[in-house]
Design a protein around this motif. Structure first.
Motif, mmCIF file in Angstrom:
data_model
loop_
_atom_site.group_PDB
_atom_site.id
_atom_site.type_symbol
_atom_site.label_atom_id
_atom_site.label_comp_id
_atom_site.label_asym_id
_atom_site.label_seq_id
_atom_site.Cartn_x
_atom_site.Cartn_y
_atom_site.Cartn_z
ATOM 1 N N PHE A 10 16.802 89.141 6.153
ATOM 2 C CA PHE A 10 15.510 88.976 6.807
ATOM 3 C C PHE A 10 14.963 87.674 6.155
ATOM 4 C CE2 PHE A 10 10.762 89.456 6.808
ATOM 5 C CZ PHE A 10 10.450 89.424 8.114
ATOM 6 N N LEU A 54 11.962 96.820 13.168
ATOM 7 C CA LEU A 54 12.701 95.748 13.682
ATOM 8 C C LEU A 54 12.567 94.582 13.295
ATOM 9 C CD1 LEU A 54 12.951 96.399 17.530
ATOM 10 C CD2 LEU A 54 14.662 96.790 15.657
ATOM 11 N N MET A 55 13.462 93.562 13.469
ATOM 12 C CA MET A 55 13.151 92.103 13.094
ATOM 13 C C MET A 55 13.936 91.340 14.144
ATOM 14 S SD MET A 55 15.462 91.455 9.505
ATOM 15 C CE MET A 55 16.840 92.383 9.152
ATOM 16 N N LEU A 56 13.247 90.357 14.394
ATOM 17 C CA LEU A 56 13.943 89.428 15.610
ATOM 18 C C LEU A 56 13.254 87.988 15.284
ATOM 19 C CD1 LEU A 56 12.691 90.334 19.090
ATOM 20 C CD2 LEU A 56 11.286 90.919 17.084
ATOM 21 N N ARG A 57 14.127 86.954 15.812
ATOM 22 C CA ARG A 57 14.006 85.592 15.752
ATOM 23 C C ARG A 57 12.658 85.273 16.762
ATOM 24 N NH1 ARG A 57 20.227 83.475 15.708
ATOM 25 N NH2 ARG A 57 20.452 83.961 13.340
ATOM 26 N N PHE A 109 19.931 88.217 17.249
ATOM 27 C CA PHE A 109 19.673 88.442 15.880
ATOM 28 C C PHE A 109 18.924 89.932 15.873
ATOM 29 C CE2 PHE A 109 16.776 88.699 11.991
ATOM 30 C CZ PHE A 109 17.635 88.517 11.250
ATOM 31 N N VAL A 110 18.169 90.561 16.899
ATOM 32 C CA VAL A 110 17.431 91.344 16.646
ATOM 33 C C VAL A 110 17.887 92.748 15.930
ATOM 34 C CG1 VAL A 110 18.093 91.947 19.073
ATOM 35 C CG2 VAL A 110 16.127 92.971 18.082
ATOM 36 N N MET A 111 17.612 93.142 14.876
ATOM 37 C CA MET A 111 18.117 94.388 14.282
ATOM 38 C C MET A 111 17.196 95.194 13.441
ATOM 39 S SD MET A 111 20.437 92.163 11.611
ATOM 40 C CE MET A 111 20.156 92.546 9.990
ATOM 41 N N LEU A 147 15.242 96.852 10.159
ATOM 42 C CA LEU A 147 14.904 96.954 8.981
ATOM 43 C C LEU A 147 14.660 97.859 8.270
ATOM 44 C CD1 LEU A 147 14.519 94.370 7.410
ATOM 45 C CD2 LEU A 147 12.104 94.165 7.780
ATOM 46 N N ARG A 154 5.881 85.567 1.325
ATOM 47 C CA ARG A 154 6.317 84.085 1.284
ATOM 48 C C ARG A 154 6.443 83.215 -0.224
ATOM 49 N NH1 ARG A 154 2.813 81.857 4.588
ATOM 50 N NH2 ARG A 154 3.848 83.096 6.278
ATOM 51 N N GLU A 164 13.801 84.763 20.278
ATOM 52 C CA GLU A 164 14.046 85.953 20.951
ATOM 53 C C GLU A 164 12.764 86.307 21.329
ATOM 54 O OE1 GLU A 164 18.008 86.636 18.388
ATOM 55 O OE2 GLU A 164 16.339 87.953 18.127
ATOM 56 N N GLY A 206 5.243 91.607 9.867
ATOM 57 C CA GLY A 206 5.087 90.391 8.839
ATOM 58 C C GLY A 206 6.220 89.266 9.093
ATOM 59 N N LYS A 207 6.061 88.239 8.802
ATOM 60 C CA LYS A 207 7.081 87.235 9.052
ATOM 61 C C LYS A 207 7.592 86.830 7.880
ATOM 62 C CE LYS A 207 4.606 85.733 13.015
ATOM 63 N NZ LYS A 207 4.257 84.410 14.195
ATOM 64 N N ALA A 208 8.744 86.096 8.010
ATOM 65 C CA ALA A 208 9.874 85.808 6.820
ATOM 66 C C ALA A 208 9.141 84.747 6.321
ATOM 67 C CB ALA A 208 11.096 85.337 7.484
ATOM 68 N N PRO A 209 9.724 84.582 5.025
ATOM 69 C CA PRO A 209 8.870 83.441 4.074
ATOM 70 C C PRO A 209 8.993 82.129 4.829
ATOM 71 C CG PRO A 209 10.333 84.594 2.620
ATOM 72 C CD PRO A 209 10.401 85.180 4.207
ATOM 73 N N LEU A 210 9.965 82.014 5.867
ATOM 74 C CA LEU A 210 9.881 80.557 6.744
ATOM 75 C C LEU A 210 9.458 80.732 7.993
ATOM 76 C CD1 LEU A 210 13.330 79.538 5.162
ATOM 77 C CD2 LEU A 210 11.206 78.463 4.731
ATOM 78 N N TYR A 211 8.414 81.902 8.130
ATOM 79 C CA TYR A 211 7.793 82.101 9.573
ATOM 80 C C TYR A 211 8.631 82.616 10.580
ATOM 81 C CZ TYR A 211 3.903 79.607 7.175
ATOM 82 O OH TYR A 211 3.102 79.251 6.193
ATOM 83 N N ASP A 212 9.794 82.638 10.447
ATOM 84 C CA ASP A 212 10.826 82.970 11.012
ATOM 85 C C ASP A 212 12.188 83.847 10.481
ATOM 86 O OD1 ASP A 212 12.347 83.650 13.348
ATOM 87 O OD2 ASP A 212 12.731 81.310 13.638
ATOM 88 N N PRO A 213 12.541 84.830 10.840
ATOM 89 C CA PRO A 213 12.168 85.926 11.938
ATOM 90 C C PRO A 213 10.936 86.525 11.824
ATOM 91 C CG PRO A 213 14.033 86.659 10.866
ATOM 92 C CD PRO A 213 13.605 85.518 9.984
ATOM 93 N N VAL A 214 10.685 87.586 12.763
ATOM 94 C CA VAL A 214 9.362 88.287 12.522
ATOM 95 C C VAL A 214 9.641 89.895 12.458
ATOM 96 C CG1 VAL A 214 9.231 88.115 15.164
ATOM 97 C CG2 VAL A 214 7.121 88.807 13.796
ATOM 98 N N SER A 215 9.078 90.567 11.499
ATOM 99 C CA SER A 215 9.404 92.054 11.624
ATOM 100 C C SER A 215 8.292 92.624 12.448
ATOM 101 C CB SER A 215 9.567 92.609 10.339
ATOM 102 O OG SER A 215 8.443 92.577 9.651
#
Lengths: 76, 733
Positions: B383, A62-65, B494-496, B498, B291, A68, A45-54
């Motif tokens: 997140f 995992l989540m990262l920007r 940032f990578v971590m 969830l 969203r 990255e 998925g992606k965060a509400p603002l499309y960044d970061p991504v899970s």
């Protein structure tokens, strides 16, 4: 089969990590979390603002920007 | 002497749950020497033996990458525990073993607690733990820490194993690295380079991994050998770059995972489902981080937390209040007039009682925050919020420090400032450090609660939300300003993880809540009480001199001589509603003189003089000298603002019949209204952190310069904002 950067992947798309271009701190953290060549991932998925991504890897999330994700090449 | 064991493992692997299950309430929370990473210790004893257990910080690896990792490996190297218990999330075996392998490479004695077996089974994962134990040649014990299952077996395994000697694990990292490692290992061994701390091969690996801490130790220890090792590393690095387009660090990580894979492939894991199939957690996330729904749910959860805290804590708060009211009443009638009574009633009971009265509120708040933390929801907040935090030059992880400091009102900036340790980038960390004190910590809550109860009682929850939003916006804007002026620089990784949603255990939450509340009480009990007494002294001494006292005495004499004996005896004997109009007037006049005298005494006191001298400046923000005194007191700890206001007003109004609460008094006090209250709220949010926080900032930022900066900058900022609010408000209203 084509190789794209992780940022370009869509939600729910799967792929296999080909290479990680990041070195230093970012590269180390990425590897510590299990993002290494040969691993299969799925964009979760992606965060509400499309960044970061899970993303899902080895059975966890995992989540990262996005900036990255640019360093990770994925075969889809 | 018990057996010393260290609990280690990934974050979210159930490490703390196991620690709680083993030690129960017999734990001690402190810090590792020199740093502010939390150190938890506890004891366990039964017929198996006696164990001294240390809960190491949760880490994914053992690099010098974060303070937690350095603390964990330094502890292992320096303290040499008889056993490292690596808690491994059974449903995440592969990644969790990455840390385990590093312990084995260090040559540590390891026992695996294969935790959350129930969750793994539910996900269709079966693990042959006996085979895993055989292949790794270490004990592996399945556990379910939440239910306490397997802890006896775990301790039996430790007791049986803890005395044998361990050979460090040797992994093949490919021919190039292996050759270099062998060469380096020989050189290290023959010269005894760092061998008192680390085994030789591990040092060599760390050189190849470009480990900052080990290299620094090395260059200080034996410059010559350090250079030789660096030369080898350089050669391998060049070779790998040319032949495989990689570097030693990447190669080592890949091969470690390769080693783990080669073990798991031998039939350790049986899966009945696809490992990446949607778990319940993922389904929840589809909604909770959606969203549109995500932010709405987030705000609803924060609001819900306020409602929970305010409405459920109401009853115990009033019990506390009436208890302390009763106590001061009892002391009041038991002791004769004088300094001692004044000290006990106005200094000690009012001061400490006013603060302790808010313990239930803070407890409820912490309970709610722990619930969010342990359930995994806080990670979702980070997140969803990272994109925003990054805009202000911060990190998604900053959210933790902000929340702990009181981003969800009720935290404390002291642990909040400490929580910034997880941030690696010094610049993002510094910006977080300097702005978290703007959050509404548990100690500011009593101030807000007091003012809200007095002036905004109809919109309690809404007002709290407004205060929270003001704190957040202020903190973020200041962070942005700092990050583009005094602390410029690039962003950090940032990578971590969830973590999956988990039903929190009541025990875990209660221990957590109790720890935090106890911290608050300890602070209230010691610092606050001390400050209360100092402030009482400041407000009592030097008092009025003889000439001034005589002035009031004369006024009284004039009133009484005019009134005549009959009226005076009526005032002595009759209830006030039975008095004649004339007698009432006399009584009022007399008590006005008393009030004026007390007020004059306070104004003449040390604190009064400070407050009065500042009044010329603070009147632009709507603060009189009493508020000034309270705010100066709040410098020591924010909750002192309340106790000082209480003391200031109970000394100012001598009529013992008037036992209304402080908020009632403020409502009727001169110069007070919603605008003054709001101005004071703004000032309280932004002005200098309490001195405990200031000390922490100095330690975390590594210099008193930043501590001084936060005191001066914050106070100037707060004053500017308060003046702005008050002046603009006065024009509009």
């Amino acid at each position: 089969m084509e190789t794209i950067s992780l940022r370009q992947m869509r939600v729910d798309q799967t792929g296999t990590i080909v290479s990680i271009k990041a070195a230093g701190e970012l590269g180390r953290r990425i590897r510590d979390m299990g993002l290494i060549p040969g691993k299969e991932i799925r964009i979760q998925g992606k965060a509400p603002l499309y960044d970061p991504v899970s993303l899902r890897i080895m059975g966890f999330t995992l989540m990262l920007r996005n900036n990255e994700a640019d360093h990770i090449q994925v075969e889809v | 002497m018990g057996i010393a064991i260290a609990l280690a493992g990934n974050p979210n692997s159930g490490k703390t749950t196991l620690f709680n299950a083993l030690t129960g309430a017999r734990q001690h929370v402190g810090n590792y020497p020199g740093v502010t990473v939390e150190k938890k210790e506890g004891k366990y004893s039964d017929d198996i033996g006696e164990f001294n257990i240390v809960d190491l910080p949760g880490t994914y690896s053992l690099t010098a990458y974060s303070m937690e990792e350095v603390v964990a490996r330094d502890y292992l190297v320096n303290e040499k525990p008889a056993m490292v218990v690596d808690i491994i999330d059974a449903s995440n075996l592969e990644r969790n073993l990455y840390l385990c392998v590093q312990f084995l490479e260090m040559g540590m004695p390891v026992t695996i607690a294969l935790n959350m077996m129930d969750v793994a089974n539910k996900r269709g994962i079966e693990i042959d733990h006996k085979k895993l134990s055989k292949l790794l040649n270490i004990p592996v014990v399945p556990t379910i820490a939440r239910k306490g299952h397997g802890k006896k077996k775990l301790l039996q395994a430790i007791a049986a194993k803890s005395e044998s000697n361990i050979e460090p694990l040797k992994i093949s990292y490919g021919q190039d690295i292996d050759t270099a490692l062998d060469e380096m290992e020989d050189m290290i061994k023959s010269s005894g380079f760092l061998t008192n701390r680390y085994n030789a091969r591990w040092t060599a690996i760390k050189y190849l991994e470009n480990d900052g801490q080990v290299k620094e130790l090395g260059s200080k220890g034996d410059k010559n050998l350090d250079l030789q090792l660096e030369t080898i590393v350089e050669k391998v690095t060049k070779h790998l770059a040319a032949t495989l387009d990689t570097h030693p660090e990447g190669m080592i990580a890949d091969q470690r995972y390769g080693f783990i894979n080669s073990i798991l492939k031998q039939g350790i894991i049986k899966r009945y489902h696809d490992e990446n199939r949607l778990q319940i957690s993922d389904k929840i996330d589809k909604v909770v981080t959606n969203r549109f729904l995500g932010p709405i749910i987030m705000i609803a959860i924060i609001m819900g937390l306020y409602k929970f805290t305010f409405s459920y804590s109401e009853m115990p708060v009033s019990w506390f209040e009436s208890f302390f009211g009763w106590l001061s009443g009892a002391v009041d009638s038991a002791l004769p007039e004088g300094l001692l009574k004044s000290l006990i009633v106005s200094g000690i009971i009012d001061g400490a009682g006013g603060v302790l009265g808010f313990v239930p509120l803070i407890m409820f708040m912490f309970f709610g925050v722990s619930l969010l933390e342990d359930s995994g929801y806080l990670a979702r907040m980070s997140f969803m919020l990272d994109r925003i935090f990054r805009m202000f030059g911060l990190h998604g992880s900053s959210v933790m420090a902000f929340i702990i400091s009181g981003g969800i009102a009720g935290g404390c900036a002291v642990p909040g400032v400490m929580a910034t340790r997880t941030l690696k980038s010094p610049k993002e960390r510094l910006a977080t450090l300097l702005t978290v004190p703007f959050m509404n910590c548990g100690a500011k809550l009593p101030v807000f609660a007091l003012l809200i109860a007095a002036f905004f009682s109809e919109n309690e929850a809404q007002m709290m939300l407004v205060i929270t939003l003001i704190a957040w916006f202020g903190a973020l804007i200041v962070a942005r300003i700092l990050r583009s002026t005094v602390i410029k620089g690039e962003a950090t990784p940032f990578v971590m993880e969830l973590p999956p949603y988990r039903m929190p255990t009541l025990k875990g939450i209660l221990i957590h809540t109790w720890e935090r509340t106890w911290q608050y009480i300890k602070k209230a009990g010691t610092v606050i009480l001390g400050v209360s007494i100092i402030i009482w002294a400041m407000m009592t001494f030097p008092g009025l001199d003889e000439n001034q006292s005589k002035l009031f005495e004369d006024q009284r004499a004039v009133i009484t001589s005019q009134a005549g004996y009959a009226i005076l005896s009526d005032i002595e004997t009759l209830e006030s509603d039975q008095l004649s109009a004339q007698a009432s007037a006399v009584k009022d006049n007399l008590s006005r003189v008393d009030l004026d005298e007390a007020k004059a005494g306070l104004k003449n006191s040390i604190a009064g003089r400070i407050g009065t001298s500042l009044e010329g400046l603070t009147k632009f923000a709507g603060f009189d000298w009493r508020t000034n005194i309270a705010l100066v007191g709040g410098f020591a700890a924010k909750e002192v603002v309340v106790s000082t206001l209480g003391t200031a007003y109970s000394l100012g109004e001598v009529d013992p019949e008037e036992k209304g609460s402080l908020s009632e008094r403020l409502k009727s006090a001169e110069g007070w209204g919603p605008l003054t209250a709001f101005s004071l709220i703004i000032f309280t949010i932004f002005y200098a952190p309490c001195f405990v926080t200031v000390i922490c900032i100095a330690r975390e930022a590594g210099s008193w310069k930043w501590a001084g900066f936060s005191v001066v900058f914050n106070t100037v900022l707060a004053f500017g904002l308060s003046v702005l609010c008050y002046q603009v408000g006065s024009v509009i209203m």
